[in-house]
Design a protein around this motif. Structure first.
Motif, PDB file in Angstrom:
ATOM      1  N   GLU A 189       2.300   1.177  -3.702  1.00  0.00           N
ATOM      2  CA  GLU A 189       1.298   1.320  -4.870  1.00  0.00           C
ATOM      3  C   GLU A 189       0.379   2.643  -4.618  1.00  0.00           C
ATOM      4  O   GLU A 189      -0.077   3.023  -5.703  1.00  0.00           O
ATOM      5  CB  GLU A 189       0.741   0.072  -4.769  1.00  0.00           C
ATOM      6  CG  GLU A 189      -0.114  -0.227  -5.872  1.00  0.00           C
ATOM      7  CD  GLU A 189      -0.924  -1.745  -5.915  1.00  0.00           C
ATOM      8  OE1 GLU A 189      -0.664  -2.246  -7.080  1.00  0.00           O
ATOM      9  OE2 GLU A 189      -1.211  -2.111  -5.008  1.00  0.00           O
ATOM     10  N   SER A 190       0.116   2.947  -3.580  1.00  0.00           N
ATOM     11  CA  SER A 190      -0.871   3.906  -3.428  1.00  0.00           C
ATOM     12  C   SER A 190      -0.569   4.959  -2.397  1.00  0.00           C
ATOM     13  O   SER A 190      -1.423   6.187  -1.946  1.00  0.00           O
ATOM     14  CB  SER A 190      -2.191   3.391  -2.425  1.00  0.00           C
ATOM     15  OG  SER A 190      -2.568   2.202  -3.233  1.00  0.00           O
ATOM     16  N   ASP A 191       0.781   5.223  -2.331  1.00  0.00           N
ATOM     17  CA  ASP A 191       1.220   6.466  -1.399  1.00  0.00           C
ATOM     18  C   ASP A 191       0.488   6.410  -0.026  1.00  0.00           C
ATOM     19  O   ASP A 191       0.497   7.501   0.609  1.00  0.00           O
ATOM     20  CB  ASP A 191       1.200   7.740  -2.201  1.00  0.00           C
ATOM     21  CG  ASP A 191       1.975   7.863  -3.232  1.00  0.00           C
ATOM     22  OD1 ASP A 191       3.213   7.211  -3.306  1.00  0.00           O
ATOM     23  OD2 ASP A 191       1.958   8.691  -4.187  1.00  0.00           O
ATOM     24  N   ALA A 192       0.251   5.232   0.543  1.00  0.00           N
ATOM     25  CA  ALA A 192      -0.328   5.279   1.740  1.00  0.00           C
ATOM     26  C   ALA A 192       0.850   5.681   2.968  1.00  0.00           C
ATOM     27  O   ALA A 192       2.275   5.589   2.567  1.00  0.00           O
ATOM     28  CB  ALA A 192      -0.752   3.811   2.278  1.00  0.00           C
TER      29      ALA A 192
ATOM     30  N   ALA B  76       0.859  -1.250  -0.127  1.00  0.00           N
ATOM     31  CA  ALA B  76       0.033   0.089  -0.181  1.00  0.00           C
ATOM     32  C   ALA B  76       0.725   1.062   0.041  1.00  0.00           C
ATOM     33  O   ALA B  76       0.653   2.222  -0.678  1.00  0.00           O
ATOM     34  CB  ALA B  76      -0.957  -0.217   1.154  1.00  0.00           C
TER      35      ALA B  76
END
Length: 456
Positions: A20-23, A17
């Motif tokens: 992939e999602s800049d979490a 995450a």
């Protein structure tokens, strides 16, 4: 699924995450641990695997590239995260090699099938044949310059290494660079704050050396203490505490003063300001442009029995629309966050030198409008969680040139030293300013920069 396997799965999914999602790991991981129902021991394992892998990612990528004989950019990202997790266990933990390899291979299999599993198995078994010391020698030999070598060995982008060296050199301490890089890769100790006149330091706690409201627990669960105190005891970095206290204690408080926290999210410093305003008879207002972060500010203020309105505006407009209004303003400006890499290790891979000019322009605009919102004699604290000289001394120098004789500096170093039980050892800056720069390796805080400016 065994609990240990579940902990590795939580760590892996958090890494995915983040990449992939800049979490943000610090926001995502606690929820993932709770959802997985991990025990205390397995939650600790998941936390160590996640943060350890993120902190040392640059080093591990160099190891993987050597072992795989290809750039990591050529490896499927999901498989690469499985490899990073495995390398961390092999080189930096006491996890048995066979468990580190086998379980990481299974993660790679889930990400990319049999071919990915075979590739991961070959790479990790190659890595397991050499000692961590051997791999550091291999990594050092792969560097093309001294700065790149430091970056690879200490897992920092080269531009950050150079920015840190310049910031340390401004204090005559460039030789401390490796100590700083090392501190960035260590887990920060949990530090707490007892809000002034609302909570006391527990008898069995150890007071922090610099902040008069800070302490560290000898044991126990910090979260349960926070809950039982109804938010009047908080988890808060000592540097963050000092940034708020530098403003409130720079000058004696006169009853009826008006204060503004201009960029308040997520609210830790706001809560300290609110408690201090309550003691001194001042009135605090807060502002945060992000609605989500404004919500966090309101939560942070729940433990302080005073009314603090929280507006949701661009800080530049908020200050510009209130000329000559406030006695004290905190500008905790948006910045690169390079001072909090211990706490948010993924940030080092998300920022680039190209981000700095836009940030410094925003910082200048926020600080200049804040000065305009001060009454004559009012004080603004300019704070960044970054030691980068462009974001710290550079911004303050620009604002002092802009305002000229209408602005004078109060030594933040002197104010913080006066607050502290121990000598914080804050040397003069090479630019002659009174700026205070805190450091992870010297103060066990985030690398917080604090400047105090008074409108004449």
């Amino acid at each position: 699924m065994s609990r240990t396997v579940a902990a590795r799965r939580v760590a892996y999914e958090t890494l995915r995450a983040v990449h992939e999602s800049d979490a943000y790991a610090n926001l995502l991981l606690p929820t993932a641990i709770s959802r997985a129902g991990l025990s205390t021991a397995d939650a600790a394992l998941a936390t160590e695997l996640t943060y350890g892998t993120l902190r040392r990612q640059g080093t591990y990528d160099a190891v993987i590239a050597i072992a795989a004989d290809r750039p990591v950019s050529d490896i499927d990202p999901a498989v690469l995260d499985a490899l990073r997790l495995g390398v961390h266990q092999l080189l930096s933990t006491r996890v048995a090699s066979h468990a580190a390899v086998n379980e990481s291979v299974e993660l790679a299999r889930g990400a990319g099938g049999r071919g990915a599993a075979g590739f991961a198995n070959a790479v990790l078994r190659r890595i397991s044949r050499d000692t961590p010391g051997d791999w550091m020698t291999h990594v050092a030999a792969s560097a093309r310059s001294d700065d790149e070598q430091l970056g690879l060995l200490f897992s920092h982008p080269v531009w950050v290494v150079r920015a840190f060296r310049r910031a340390l050199a401004a204090e005559g301490r460039a030789e401390e660079l490796e100590a700083l890089l090392t501190a960035d890769n260590a887990s920060p100790r949990v530090t707490m704050a007892a809000l002034p006149d609302l909570a006391g330091v527990p008898d069995d706690a150890r007071r922090t050396p610099f902040s008069p409201i800070g302490f560290r627990l000898g044991g126990g669960d910090p979260d349960s203490l926070v809950r039982s105190s109804r938010g009047r005891i908080r988890v808060q970095d000592e540097g963050s505490q000092l940034a708020a206290l530098a403003l409130t204690r720079a000058l004696p408080i006169t009853e009826g003063e008006r204060w503004l926290d201009l960029c308040a999210g997520p609210g830790g410093k706001t809560a300290v300001l609110a408690a201090e305003a309550r003691v001194g008879g001042a009135v605090l207002e807060a502002n945060e442009i992000s609605p989500a972060r404004a919500g966090l500010v309101r939560q942070a203020l729940a433990g302080v029995p005073v009314e603090v309105p929280v507006s949701e505006e661009d800080g530049r407009s908020r200050a510009a629309n209130a000329p000559d209004t406030y006695d004290r303003i905190l500008v905790d400006a948006p910045c690169t966050g390079l001072g909090a890499l211990r706490r948010r290790p993924e940030a080092r891979w998300r920022k680039a030198p190209s981000d700095v000019p836009a940030l410094t322009e925003l910082q200048r605009e926020l600080l200049s409008t804040a000065v305009g919102a001060l009454k004559p004699g009012g004080v603004v604290a300019y704070v960044t969680c970054s030691p980068h000289l462009a974001e710290t001394s550079g911004v303050v120098a620009d604002i002092r040139r802009e305002w000229g004789a209408a602005l004078e500096e109060i030594s933040a170093r002197d104010v913080i030293t006066s607050l502290s039980d121990a000598d914080p050892g804050l040397p003069p800056q090479s630019d002659g300013s009174g700026r205070a720069q805190l450091w992870p390796h010297r103060h066990n805080t985030d690398a917080m920069s604090i400047s105090l400016l008074r409108r004449v």
